[in-house]
Design a protein around this motif. Structure first.
Motif, short mmCIF file in Angstrom:
data_model
loop_
_atom_site.label_atom_id
_atom_site.label_comp_id
_atom_site.label_asym_id
_atom_site.label_seq_id
_atom_site.Cartn_x
_atom_site.Cartn_y
_atom_site.Cartn_z
N ILE A 103 0.81 -1.22 0.00
CA ILE A 103 0.00 0.00 0.00
C ILE A 103 0.84 1.27 0.00
O ILE A 103 0.30 2.37 0.12
CB ILE A 103 -0.94 0.03 1.22
CG1 ILE A 103 -0.14 0.16 2.53
CG2 ILE A 103 -1.84 -1.19 1.26
CD1 ILE A 103 -1.00 0.35 3.76
N LYS A 104 2.16 1.14 -0.15
CA LYS A 104 3.02 2.31 0.01
C LYS A 104 2.72 3.41 -1.00
O LYS A 104 2.90 4.60 -0.71
CB LYS A 104 4.49 1.90 -0.07
CG LYS A 104 4.92 1.34 -1.42
CD LYS A 104 6.37 0.91 -1.38
CE LYS A 104 6.81 0.33 -2.73
NZ LYS A 104 8.21 -0.13 -2.68
N HIS A 105 2.27 3.06 -2.21
CA HIS A 105 1.97 4.08 -3.21
C HIS A 105 0.62 4.73 -2.91
O HIS A 105 0.49 5.96 -3.02
CB HIS A 105 1.97 3.47 -4.61
CG HIS A 105 3.30 2.90 -5.02
ND1 HIS A 105 4.44 3.65 -5.10
CD2 HIS A 105 3.65 1.62 -5.35
CE1 HIS A 105 5.45 2.89 -5.48
NE2 HIS A 105 5.00 1.65 -5.63
N ALA A 106 -0.36 3.94 -2.52
CA ALA A 106 -1.68 4.48 -2.25
C ALA A 106 -1.71 5.28 -0.96
O ALA A 106 -2.40 6.31 -0.87
CB ALA A 106 -2.70 3.35 -2.18
N ILE A 107 -0.96 4.84 0.06
CA ILE A 107 -0.99 5.53 1.35
C ILE A 107 -0.37 6.91 1.24
O ILE A 107 -0.59 7.77 2.11
CB ILE A 107 -0.25 4.69 2.43
CG1 ILE A 107 -0.72 5.08 3.84
CG2 ILE A 107 1.26 4.83 2.30
CD1 ILE A 107 -2.11 4.64 4.16
#
Length: 266
Positions: free
Chosen positions: A178-182
């Motif tokens: 989720i690092k890109h979405a978060i």
């Protein structure tokens, strides 16, 4: 764990949004499509973020369990006391000549009545010495037994450590997913509670963009804090009211006793 695909990072000039590939903040946007996509991302993020929070709580629980296992005593408290009492009597029997020596040494210093007092003092000193010896030896025996039996709890400790390692790996995998979405969530609001509030507020048409959602959430948290303080104050007032009621009952009882006494003796 849910996997979240990387959101689109194309420019939306003219809609007031500002984006970067890894450190993204969309504070406000006039484009309903952009806002809809943003809150869809938040909705997808809720389960993995909640999973991370639960995993962190589980890790703390496992760490606490390890502490309990490491501090666990195989010897029950009452048995530990029995050991010390037995050691005291053993010391009293084995070191009985030491008692006589201490008593004689102190008694020889005085004559008469003082001799009797000092003899009693000598016995008390001897008893104190035996108690200290019994306590020290008892603690040594206690530690030796626990150390000898400690390998029995090592498998359970290793199991707890493995659980922690698995949870940490689970967290690392989820964060990587989720690092890109978060990046589209302000750091202070990367919690499942905040994201859930954002999504509910958007679906209920209370907010239209992230800035409004953040402001609504801050107002909600402030209201919750105020409500909590009011509950505490109400509880304090209820306690005071209860104490006052007890005092009034006692005063009424005292007045009744005084009236009855006055009537009898009148």
């Amino acid at each position: 764990m849910n996997s979240v695909t990387k959101p689109s990072t194309h420019s939306n000039e003219g809609y007031g949004s500002q984006r970067s590939q890894y450190n993204t903040r969309i504070e406000s946007s006039a484009d309903p499509a952009v806002n809809k996509r943003l809150f869809q991302i938040y909705e997808v993020l809720i389960p993995p973020v909640r999973d991370i929070e639960n995993a962190v709580k589980s890790i703390e629980s496992h760490k606490e369990r390890i502490k309990q296992l490491e501090n666990h005593n195989f010897i029950p408290k009452y048995f530990d006391i029995v050991i010390k009492v037995v050691l005291f009597f053993i010391a009293l029997f084995v070191l009985h000549p030491l008692t006589d020596a201490i008593v004689d040494l102190i008694s020889d210093m005085f004559d008469g009545l003082l001799s009797i007092i000092t003899e009693l003092f000598g016995y008390l000193v001897s008893l104190l010495i035996f108690i200290i010896i019994a306590f020290i030896v008892g603690e040594l025996v206690h530690n030796m037994i626990n150390k000898a039996l400690s390998p029995q709890k090592q498998p359970e400790i290793n199991k707890e450590k493995q659980e922690i390692a698995d949870l940490q790996q689970q967290i690392h995998t989820t964060v990587d997913n989720i690092k890109h979405a978060i990046a589209f969530v302000p750091p202070a609001y990367r919690t499942s509670d905040a994201l859930s509030f954002f999504v509910r507020a958007y679906h209920n048409s209370r907010v239209d963009n992230l800035k409004e959602a953040v402001n609504a959430y801050e107002m909600h948290m402030e209201a919750e804090h105020t409500r909590s303080l009011l509950k505490e104050q109400i509880k304090v007032l209820q306690d005071i009211q209860f104490q006052n009621a007890i005092m009034l009952d006692e005063l009424d009882s005292l007045r009744s006793d005084i009236w009855l006494s006055s009537y009898i003796y009148w």
